[in-house]
Design a protein around this motif. Structure first.
Motif, short mmCIF file in Angstrom:
data_model
loop_
_atom_site.label_atom_id
_atom_site.label_comp_id
_atom_site.label_asym_id
_atom_site.label_seq_id
_atom_site.Cartn_x
_atom_site.Cartn_y
_atom_site.Cartn_z
N ASN A 107 0.89 -1.15 0.12
CA ASN A 107 0.01 -0.07 -0.11
C ASN A 107 0.87 1.34 -0.03
OD1 ASN A 107 -2.55 -1.37 0.35
ND2 ASN A 107 -1.85 -1.89 2.39
N GLU A 108 0.27 2.37 -0.60
CA GLU A 108 1.15 3.57 -0.48
C GLU A 108 1.49 3.81 0.98
OE1 GLU A 108 -1.42 6.79 -1.83
OE2 GLU A 108 0.22 8.13 -1.74
N GLY A 109 2.72 4.52 1.24
CA GLY A 109 3.39 4.61 2.43
C GLY A 109 3.94 3.86 3.19
N ILE A 134 7.29 2.86 -0.34
CA ILE A 134 6.00 3.00 -1.43
C ILE A 134 5.44 4.19 -1.61
CG2 ILE A 134 4.04 1.61 -2.19
CD1 ILE A 134 6.69 -0.21 -1.98
N ILE A 135 5.62 4.56 -2.78
CA ILE A 135 4.67 6.06 -2.93
C ILE A 135 3.62 5.74 -4.11
CG2 ILE A 135 6.83 7.11 -2.25
CD1 ILE A 135 7.34 7.78 -5.31
N LYS A 136 2.82 6.85 -4.40
CA LYS A 136 1.94 6.99 -5.60
C LYS A 136 2.52 7.76 -6.59
CE LYS A 136 -2.64 5.11 -5.88
NZ LYS A 136 -3.65 4.99 -4.90
N TYR A 137 2.44 7.29 -7.87
CA TYR A 137 2.80 8.13 -9.02
C TYR A 137 2.14 7.76 -10.06
CZ TYR A 137 5.87 10.28 -12.73
OH TYR A 137 6.36 10.97 -13.45
N SER A 178 -0.34 4.84 -9.88
CA SER A 178 0.40 3.62 -9.88
C SER A 178 1.31 3.82 -8.48
CB SER A 178 1.19 3.04 -10.94
OG SER A 178 0.21 3.00 -11.96
N LEU A 179 1.38 2.34 -7.83
CA LEU A 179 2.47 2.34 -6.84
C LEU A 179 3.63 2.45 -7.49
CD1 LEU A 179 0.60 0.16 -4.21
CD2 LEU A 179 0.74 2.53 -4.16
N GLN A 180 4.55 3.08 -6.79
CA GLN A 180 6.04 3.00 -7.34
C GLN A 180 6.82 2.66 -5.90
OE1 GLN A 180 8.61 6.39 -8.84
NE2 GLN A 180 7.60 5.51 -10.78
#
Lengths: 309, 309, 309, 309, 309, 309
Positions: free
Chosen positions: D8-10, D72-75, D78-80
């Motif tokens: 998950n993001e973050g 984990i970030i969102k770009y 999508s997750l990256q």
């Protein structure tokens, strides 16, 4: 003179025959004799030549046309011929009509139909080439069958195939755009002329050396090239016709070195395909009773077709 | 002048290039520019032409050879060219050596080897035809690659293919009976000459209209027929050579309208097959490290070969 | 002793024959007799054994070699043998030369040529394997034909095929780069040795059970694997040779479980193909008159080749 | 530790990943960075390694297993992953369960089922060979998937394929005569063991050099031959098993150098075919909603199957 | 009454025979006679009818079943029948058991097994269609062979094929997920019922006109469509069954107009394939001695299988 | 309302569009938007929907027809649409003429031509079936294109294909014997009607479940069978028509479960082949400049045809 299928026991016959098979026998006294199969376009008959003379080997060779006198007898339920005497017939005296079946339409009408299409071509380059080739091959063109053993296999069969295709070519050119009518008719008339050099006749057709090593497609393509050069034709027409000849079998594996890539080449291939297939089928159905299946038709994948009620 | 793969950042280059790709772009201010791909025989480079002038559409057309001045910069890790100016180069001034790779053997040696085989042919009809065709096609014959995109794809590639095949032809004629050496060597020399009319060059090779509609096999067969007639050759030799040309692809589905039916035609096909396949394989192995597999070799069924230790 | 095709009426003959066909008959008095076809490598002759004894069933079995005494008579224009008496011949006393045609080159010269290539291999692993296999199979290797029914079908035919291929292998290794000469020669010598286990002889060749269930390709690949392990060979050479054996038919559908993926495997396949095809063709042309076509050559797609003037 | 598809993001993640793709980028300031694709058996995630160190080229090579720490970030929706740090993992410390999906049946149960069939074989020669090979390959046999990319593609997939086939083999041997049950079960257990040498693992499977040059079929056939010789087995059993291995693909064009010629070889091929096809289909249907069609299933001719209501 | 293969010289026989061949002969005195081949399911015997009466042409037509009285004599080592008298047998009085071999399992047991599977189907739509078709075709279904000439070629052969397939269908449905057991069993029972209209019997099977022009696959698919409509079935079941019938040959070139696209259609095709192939093989192995190869098995690619020890 | 290919920068457009592609984006502020491709029968345009509302997922689904208001702007040299608002259009209000190209001949004239052929059929059984099917399918028959993506791909394309084939059918029936004209015309009219159930429309055509699992050939054959039964037709005509439908693809591998076995079935196949191929070719030539080659024509083996001068 009667045809072979009309012979009866006890008759005495004299006429031209094709030697279609030959073998030697020895009778119960040790004397040699010849088993000779003679035929015309209707049937064949087994014959005996009892006293074998010094010239008989030359006379009774497969493919010869001879003038023979026969006594017709019955042996084991079949008719048999006793050869009383026989001489070779010179090429020029062969009565072709005895050996190749007559076409279903009278030759004069076929020629008339053919000429109608031939003379209707107005395009200058097409006309120049047609004049050249029809003049060069006229004699054979009006007499040859369409193939050595498959479709339109009667005399003038090629002529009948061409006129039948011309009719369909006219229909196609009228009903589908992007097709040059004169080019298509010219291609139809010329497409199989190479066969006149590929096959040698006139009675038993066999492939010439040129026919075996080059094939009628390449023979005719080269002729168009050479004729165009010598007739001083420039422009695309000779190239387009050469392409039509080369590609008219439609597939590499059927002997065309290139595939059809113009609308007229494609139409020529499709028309040739439809006309030859329907002609083969019709011939088989003519020989079949209503409600029955035909024999295996080998050029149509060995299928047996049903003649419906 | 440097080849493309030798360019470095910061250099200022002037020389001949082939335009191999072109597209339009618009910058952030709305002004149009051109993305131009330029290449020589070593590599290609992406270039920008920022201010688009009225003649640029004609100059930057795919397939053109231009004389361009470039500033070489680095952009996103790759080199890029800024086109300072560019003019079209006339056909006659094109420096072919920049666009087609040099053969692995010097052209002079190739010609010397070729002439040795050519002059060794003593059969009178073979010699007459060889003289005629070598004289007619000498210029292109010594320069063209062997194929538009597959084997022997450097300048004089066809010459190299022919001399390599002649060598094997000599070996075959010495070691197997029933093969006429002069006929085989003549067939080898002539077999692909039709490609000189099928392909048009000299820099980017593409198929001519005649090449597409007839194919190099039929083109050359017709030429032999016509030349033989005009040179007054009779006898079997022209027919045998025409057959060798027509059948040398070995299979109908590879575009030969007839299959090889003489020992020399069969040998020609086998030799052509071995030489072209081993040449393709060797080129791929040359580009591969020991202990590794080659890239997929498409003309060899996409196989990857192993370069053993 | 005379060969069958040299027999004349009235002769009294004694010698070895192969029983190639057998059937029972009953004469007009109701007594049984045997129709026996006897043959050697030149021809076959129909024979009668009039009084059938209790052992005759065992003696006159198809595939047996017998020593028979015959009276040669003439019956219906053909020669026929009357079997006076006959006994079975033990395997060890069979005169192989009567049943398998002699090679066109003397066996001693073939062995000399073979040894020249064999001894020229210097690579240590290749040499170790060659020594092992030539020692193991020498007897059969020098005697067997190349195939049960197709090419090089005389005694020592395999030897002749191998030496002919070695010669071409030498040529190829000299003229094309990236080919290891010793590896190629070793592969050529070993490639068909599996056939010595696949076929059983020595007179009428038939497939062994192992031959039918595994095939000569897998038999030989396994032998190389096992021999290399037992001889302590490491490194790539055994693997490369095993690959050459497995892939030498060149296509999955011809029984190779893998395609050639090294230059030597590819060259081996190409050389095998050229040598066997040209040998088949030459044999057919030898039996044909100049200016005529051969009979259908079944292993060459049933084609009929032209023997030109 | 979580699997990729559970991220998950973050989140801040640490664990083992397979490097599955790699490319270089340059940021707006001209500094280089790496685009790294990391994956486990559930999914893949795009990551950036911003500051490229000297060892990074070795660490981030495709096929490596690394231990990485990610943010984990969102770009762009999508997750990256941002790679904080990463080190290579030694072969022996790789956690295979993260990279190959678990089988649908527990491994212990699979082994139990397998052993039941293995121990049920009473034929002495079959048992000797089974003991030898199961002992030799036990470790890999219980872990490997059934194929590099097609069916039973989870860990212990080969084991599952074997036990499933054994069950059907038992059914076939009970219901059809002329089939030796022990021979069939032995052939089923051994038929794909060659793949354990053909493929190299344990995480990303690729073909070994031996696998590419010989293929698993020939590898295993040779092993049976060698083992039988060293174990002193005589009689037909080793030959029959070798034949079963060689022929089990059922067609020459699928890589079997011989076709099945015994009832057990034929049954083995049919059972292998049914089990692998139904397994592939079931897997695709499991991933499809009722009333919909599956995606194209490439090993089943690219067909799309309907999951009915 | 004895079967043909049990006849001995000197016997006087009376019973039903199938006329399987006929030709006319003429004796040394010129009188006509008939050569008649008579057969039952065990063998055939050549017979003579010396005095030909006016009705004999109708009685001795190929395909007729006659009641004949024969004297068995020996002629040239073979038995021959002299036909003393003969009359036609009405269709209803034909003793089918004399002309079609009995199944290896008793018909009563086959029907019992069949009914067990039939009654086990609980799905309402499946059951409705099964009831309809079994009721409609019961008579022929329990008697017909499985094919005109290939597998399960004894009486009740189709019934045996169906029950054998049902058994495997049960096994498959139990061991592989995503397969509806009732749908599969229903498809198995119905899949070849179209053959009952395609073939006409009951003694010599030949294709009906409908069979030739439509094929059993299309005949049965239409019947399911029509029956479902008239029985008021809605929902997917009729469509799924129609699809199973249409696709069960598995390939377009084997006459299925669509490929299997559901799990049950795929399973039906695979089961049909396995059962018919193993049945053909078993029949051939039953006729072969241990340690020998079977004759060529044409429906299995003409292969010869080995019956191992 | 304008068609898409007529749009200009700055225009404000309102009308019906087909949603042909959809993807989600995120702008630089992190807000989501939609990339929507809209099209009619002339071209497609990329659009943005910036503020995504709760209903947008339902409105902008691929295959939907929407009524949208657009602002046309220019972005990177291309036109782009900004979607101001959009609502779904009910099936019944769709303006089909916007989405499927108009036929080259006016629909009224096509219907007139069609009726001429339809009404010319006098055979009673043929007429009964024609009345039934034309009445049943009239609406779709006059509107549908001839195929989902290949030939006659404009509205009423099927009608145009049928009338064009009828014309050729008339020509064939007049010029070749053994062809029943009424039967052929009836078969032509009915041959593709199964497509009306195979394809679902009216705007984006996709295959129905019935179409995928049965195919249009089997669908129509069953319909003829059922209709004939319910209409009380006996005699051969329904069987002959069913056969014509089943066999009209001409080859098993093209999805016909039986080959053409009557003259009318064979003619139907040949006519279908010629008409569809020439129509495809003509369409490609219409889009090509004189002296150039067409693009690759995939349904014609990917060939590029030359449009000659």
């Amino acid at each position: 003179m009667k045809f072979v299928k009309e012979f009866n026991e006890g008759e005495h016959i004299e006429g031209q025959f094709l030697v279609s098979n030959i073998s030697r026998g020895v009778n119960s006294l040790g004397a040699g004799y010849l088993n000779v199969e003679l035929r015309d376009c209707t049937a064949s008959i087994s014959c005996k030549k009892w006293e074998v003379g010094p010239d008989d080997e030359k006379i009774f060779a497969v493919g010869n046309v001879i003038n023979a006198t026969l006594d017709i007898i019955k042996y084991r339920d079949s008719l048999q011929g006793k050869i009383v005497n026989a001489v070779l017939v010179d090429q020029e005296y062969i009565d072709v009509a005895r050996f190749v079946a007559a076409p279903p339409i009278k030759k004069e009408i076929l020629i008339e139909n053919f000429n109608k299409f031939y003379l209707s071509v107005k395009d200058k380059d097409c006309k120049t080439l047609l004049d050249y080739f029809i003049n060069k091959y006229k004699d054979k063109l009006f007499v040859y069958p369409a193939a050595s053993s498959i479709h339109h296999e009667y005399s003038s069969g090629l002529l009948m195939h061409i006129t039948s295709m011309c009719k369909m070519g006219e229909f196609i050119a009228e009903n589908y755009p992007n097709i040059n009518r004169d080019l298509l008719i010219t291609g139809i008339i010329l497409h199989d002329i190479g066969k006149l050099k590929e096959l040698e006749g006139p009675v038993v057709f066999h492939y010439s050396l040129e026919g075996k090593l080059l094939g009628h497609i390449s023979i005719m393509a080269s002729e168009i090239k050479e004729a165009s050069n010598s007739l001083g034709l420039t422009g695309e027409t000779p190239l387009l016709l050469e392409h039509m000849i080369l590609s008219h079998h439609g597939q590499l594996e059927y002997g065309s070195p290139v595939l059809p890539l113009t609308s007229e080449a494609f139409a020529l291939h499709l028309i040739d395909n439809v006309d030859s297939r329907l002609t083969i089928l019709n011939k088989a159905l003519d020989d079949t009773t209503v409600g029955e299946f035909t024999n295996k038709i080998y050029p149509l994948d060995g299928r047996q077709f049903y003649k419906h009620k």
